[in-house]
Design an enzyme around this catalytic site. Structure first.
Site, PDB file in Angstrom:
ATOM      1  N   GLU A 269       0.547  -1.157  -0.313  1.00 30.94           N
ATOM      2  CA  GLU A 269       0.194  -0.261  -0.489  1.00 30.94           C
ATOM      3  C   GLU A 269       0.988   0.807  -0.007  1.00 30.94           C
ATOM      4  OE1 GLU A 269      -3.006   0.184   2.937  1.00 30.94           O
ATOM      5  OE2 GLU A 269      -4.025  -1.901   2.086  1.00 30.94           O
ATOM      6  N   GLU A 375      -6.138  -8.626   0.174  1.00 28.44           N
ATOM      7  CA  GLU A 375      -6.727  -7.965   1.383  1.00 28.44           C
ATOM      8  C   GLU A 375      -8.052  -8.209   1.258  1.00 28.44           C
ATOM      9  OE1 GLU A 375      -5.410  -4.889   4.118  1.00 28.44           O
ATOM     10  OE2 GLU A 375      -3.468  -5.803   4.026  1.00 28.44           O
TER      11      GLU A 375
END
Ligand code: NAG
Ligand code: NAG
Ligand code: NAG
Ligand code: NAG
Ligand code: NAG
Ligand code: NAG
Ligand code: NAG
Length: 493
Positions: A269, A375
């Site tokens: 991320e 995720e």
């Protein structure tokens, strides 16, 4: 009158008693408050000796040479190839989050003010505790949050992969101002990998925290500013990240680890939407070159390398580094960080999961290449304690800065208590889980975030199984919501 006098005198005496009482209370408080502040009875989990978990008392974890384990009948044994590019076997996994990189919402107990008042992330926790106490606390946590039983349970649930986030501090070489506990988590990583090997599960290790923080969020180690590419130390920190990737790539290409670690995540991320898409893309090119320089090129030469979409959306990566050797793209699909998705009704959310996420995975597989979802969860609200940070509110009830409550009556009071969920809600969670699996299996597969949490059931795979919205064997599941409703997951309706 006499009564009056008497009463006056006893009244006077009562005042005297009161004054003495007040003085005693003040003295008692004066003694007690410093004691509380010093915390001689520190409420950490180590308070009684029998609760202290076994910690590793040696520095060598010898890798087993036996890679013959096969986690289940659907998945090739470790020493057989797993076809990530276009195999029919998909990655079905969970994240071992909140383990080697702390995240307040996964383990709120570590952010209890009794442990370190004011800690909001691993950086501040380590700063407040100091090196010795931080190492002790973290090692107890590493030794107990994930054990051999964790892997046995995951195998029994039909999962074939785990994704393990680590911080750069696992590989040492910290600067003088970085308070992280160096190196210890690496030992626990290696011990975890041996358990995975024993039960035939493949492991994706991912760099989750880079020097300077690639996103400014608590789960990068340090919340606050992004000092990675962005910021005064940013260029230096981005460069400094590369030797850590080199070390990981070299390590996982060793024949001892090649079978059990066939994929690695280069960076979780990075906030490309803030830092700049071009800069982050350029860095990923450098990172990939670093990895392949260490491993060599072609099947059998080190792990697959994974990049994250940086929240630019999968389309932004269409054609990126076309033809690269074993490069995969990862997107994280969540409802609750997006007010538009969160405000949809449940029917619309299910439809969105089937059609939009399904189409995304399908299209990206065509236009980029192998695409995974590293995720996701079944949460449709952001009520999990500390989800938005220690001491930060929630979008759901309007206490998050700048947010508006989901509806007039939305509160987070019961959202983290599965025993209060209605049958209808549990059916929704069942459908939402199955819809997402079907959508994400249009790509290379998925990793649920997270295998467990201390107190947030919508984010815990184990809680989902215990409460019935996640099946006992994920390889053998009833027709999904998308299938039942005739909603295509490949972008065709
Ligand atoms: C190191 O510790 C682990 C876990 O306690 C143990 O399984 C292993 O045998 C030890 N290795 C050596 C070389 O002592
Ligand atoms: C598998 O995927 C790779 C990479 O996307 C592609 O080049 C190859 O043609 C595919 N193989 C088959 C048998 O479909
Ligand atoms: C440690 O980091 C510095 C940069 O901060 C780098 O120059 C050096 O090569 C690194 N050492 C090792 C052993 O990785
Ligand atoms: C980027 O770096 C600048 C300069 O150090 C800093 O002021 C800013 O807050 C950073 N941006 C983010 C989003 O952290
Ligand atoms: C849910 O939202 C969709 C799209 O806004 C709407 O068409 C539908 O009627 C809503 N369903 C319910 C049950 O409210
Ligand atoms: C709020 O709660 C009341 C009473 O429980 C209910 O009648 C009303 O429909 C709720 N409003 C919303 C927007 O959910
Ligand atoms: C303050 C802070 O960094 N909060 C982040 C903690 O991590 C969660 C996700 O796990 C983010 O949503 C928060 O923004």
């Amino acid at each position: 009158m006499g009564t009056q006098n008497k009463s006056d005198r006893s009244c006077f005496r009562r005042y005297l008693c009161l004054i003495i009482l007040v003085v005693l209370v003040v003295i008692a408080a004066a003694v007690a408050i410093p004691l509380v502040l010093i915390k001689p009875w520190n409420k950490s989990k180590s308070s009684s000796p029998e609760e202290i978990p076994a910690v590793l008392n040696n520095n060598t974890i010898t890798p087993s040479s036996d890679d013959s384990a096969k986690v289940n009948s659907y998945t090739p044994a470790l020493n057989q190839p797993f076809d990530y590019a276009n195999g029919t076997v998909k990655m079905r996994g969970v994240n071992l989050g909140g383990w080697l990189v702390l995240e307040p919402f996964i383990t709120p107990s570590l952010f209890d003010p009794y442990i370190a008042s004011g800690a909001v992330d691993e950086w501040t926790l380590c700063t407040i505790l100091g090196p010795q106490a931080a190492a002790t606390l973290l090692e107890q946590h590493y030794a107990s949050w994930v054990t051999e039983d964790t892997f046995i349970k995951l195998k029994d649930l039909g999962l074939n992969h785990v994704r393990i986030p680590i911080g750069f501090w696992a590989m040492g070489n910290l600067t003088a101002d970085e308070p992280y506990v160096a190196d210890i988590s690496w030992k626990y990583l290696l011990r975890g990998i041996e358990w995975a090997r024993k039960y035939g599960m493949r492991v994706m290790v991912e760099l989750h925290g880079a020097p300077g923080s690639q996103n400014g969020w608590n789960h990068s180690g340090r919340s606050g500013q992004i000092d990675w590419i962005n910021g005064t130390m940013g260029p230096q920190n981005a460069l400094r990240t590369l030797p850590y990737l080199e070390k990981m790539a070299t390590f996982f290409s060793n024949p001892s680890y090649a079978h059990v670690n066939p994929i690695m995540g280069m960076l979780n991320e990075p906030a490309a939407y803030i830092i700049g898409a071009e800069k982050v893309m350029a860095w990923y090119k450098q990172a990939f070159a670093t990895v392949r320089a260490a491993t060599g090129t072609g099947e059998g030469h080190g792990p697959w390398a994974i990049i994250h979409d940086g929240f630019l959306g999968l389309e932004a990566w269409s054609g990126f580094m076309k033809g690269s050797d074993r490069l995969m793209l990862d997107a994280h699909q969540y409802i609750m960080f997006d007010e538009n998705l969160m405000s949809m009704n449940q029917t619309a959310q299910l439809k969105f999961a089937c059609q939009q996420w399904g189409a995304s995975s399908t299209t990206s597989t065509k236009n980029f290449g192998p695409t995974m979802v590293g995720e996701f969860s079944v949460a449709v609200n952001d009520c999990a304690t500390y989800l938005n940070g220690v001491g930060v509110g929630y979008r759901w009830d309007g206490t998050f800065p700048g947010s508006v409550a989901h509806s007039a009556n939305s509160t987070c009071t019961h959202e983290n208590d599965a025993s209060t969920y209605s049958t209808q809600y549990k059916q929704f969670l069942t459908d939402f889980f199955s819809a997402q699996l079907d959508a994400f299996e249009q790509g290379a597969g998925w990793f649920f975030w997270n295998f467990k949490t201390e107190s947030n059931p919508l984010w815990s795979y184990f809680d989902g199984v215990d409460n019935g919205w996640i099946p006992q064997d994920v390889n053998n599941r009833p027709p999904s919501y998308c299938t039942r409703m005739g909603l295509a997951v490949n972008g065709t309706n």
